[in-house]
Design a protein around this motif. Structure first.
Motif, mmCIF file in Angstrom:
data_model
loop_
_atom_site.group_PDB
_atom_site.id
_atom_site.type_symbol
_atom_site.label_atom_id
_atom_site.label_comp_id
_atom_site.label_asym_id
_atom_site.label_seq_id
_atom_site.Cartn_x
_atom_site.Cartn_y
_atom_site.Cartn_z
ATOM 1 N N PRO A 24 0.832 -1.200 0.000
ATOM 2 C CA PRO A 24 0.000 0.000 0.000
ATOM 3 C C PRO A 24 0.872 1.258 0.000
ATOM 4 O O PRO A 24 1.980 1.249 0.540
ATOM 5 C CB PRO A 24 -0.796 -0.087 1.300
ATOM 6 N N ILE A 25 0.370 2.301 -0.588
ATOM 7 C CA ILE A 25 1.107 3.564 -0.642
ATOM 8 C C ILE A 25 1.245 4.154 0.754
ATOM 9 O O ILE A 25 2.265 4.719 1.102
ATOM 10 C CB ILE A 25 0.401 4.560 -1.588
ATOM 11 N N ASN A 26 0.208 4.017 1.570
ATOM 12 C CA ASN A 26 0.209 4.556 2.924
ATOM 13 C C ASN A 26 -0.579 3.585 3.800
ATOM 14 O O ASN A 26 -1.674 3.186 3.449
ATOM 15 C CB ASN A 26 -0.432 5.949 2.935
ATOM 16 N N TYR A 27 -0.013 3.214 4.922
ATOM 17 C CA TYR A 27 -0.641 2.220 5.782
ATOM 18 C C TYR A 27 -1.659 2.822 6.744
ATOM 19 O O TYR A 27 -2.415 2.099 7.370
ATOM 20 C CB TYR A 27 0.427 1.468 6.586
ATOM 21 N N VAL A 29 -3.763 5.735 6.016
ATOM 22 C CA VAL A 29 -4.908 6.393 5.388
ATOM 23 C C VAL A 29 -6.075 5.404 5.381
ATOM 24 O O VAL A 29 -5.908 4.243 4.970
ATOM 25 C CB VAL A 29 -4.556 6.835 3.947
ATOM 26 N N PRO A 30 -7.255 5.829 5.842
ATOM 27 C CA PRO A 30 -8.387 4.898 5.954
ATOM 28 C C PRO A 30 -8.694 4.112 4.680
ATOM 29 O O PRO A 30 -8.996 2.925 4.747
ATOM 30 C CB PRO A 30 -9.557 5.806 6.335
ATOM 31 N N VAL A 31 -8.588 4.738 3.524
ATOM 32 C CA VAL A 31 -8.902 4.026 2.284
ATOM 33 C C VAL A 31 -7.893 2.898 2.028
ATOM 34 O O VAL A 31 -8.224 1.889 1.420
ATOM 35 C CB VAL A 31 -8.994 5.000 1.089
ATOM 36 N N MET A 32 -6.693 3.042 2.537
ATOM 37 C CA MET A 32 -5.676 1.998 2.368
ATOM 38 C C MET A 32 -5.860 0.860 3.378
ATOM 39 O O MET A 32 -5.338 -0.226 3.177
ATOM 40 C CB MET A 32 -4.268 2.574 2.513
ATOM 41 N N ALA A 33 -6.610 1.125 4.430
ATOM 42 C CA ALA A 33 -6.846 0.099 5.443
ATOM 43 C C ALA A 33 -7.503 -1.129 4.818
ATOM 44 O O ALA A 33 -7.196 -2.263 5.197
ATOM 45 C CB ALA A 33 -7.691 0.648 6.581
ATOM 46 N N GLU A 34 -8.375 -0.923 3.848
ATOM 47 C CA GLU A 34 -9.015 -2.045 3.167
ATOM 48 C C GLU A 34 -7.984 -2.880 2.420
ATOM 49 O O GLU A 34 -8.059 -4.109 2.415
ATOM 50 C CB GLU A 34 -10.071 -1.542 2.194
#
Length: 93
Positions: A24-27, A29-34
């Motif tokens: 993931p680009i960022n661990y 950010v909420p959208v990356m949590a998925e």
């Protein structure tokens, strides 16, 4: 039982899965949590999850989901392992 003639990566169920899922680009950010949860779900069913995590810890892997852990989780595990070495207590990864 793993075949000793094969490497643990030959048994990883993530083989053939788009590698981008595990990076993931960022661990945080909420959208990356998925994305992180989807990668961890794959790891959760993997027969070589422990070997994968062990490799990532020994290699100091700074990125990606390895053995069902994020880089931050692996830093915590390594810190706890070092603390256990200093104090003489056993720390399970």
């Amino acid at each position: 039982m793993l075949n000793p003639d094969k490497h643990w990566t030959d048994y990883a169920i993530c083989r053939g899965v788009d590698p981008e899922l595990f990076y993931p680009i960022n661990y945080t950010v909420p959208v990356m949590a998925e994305q992180v949860e989807a990668a961890k779900a794959i790891c959760g069913n993997c027969p070589v999850k422990a070997e994968c995590l062990d490799w990532a810890l020994r290699a100091g892997e700074p990125d990606g989901i390895w053995g069902g852990t994020t880089p931050e989780e692996r830093r915590y595990i390594r810190r706890e392992m070092r603390r256990g070495e200093r104090t003489g207590r056993i720390v399970a990864a």
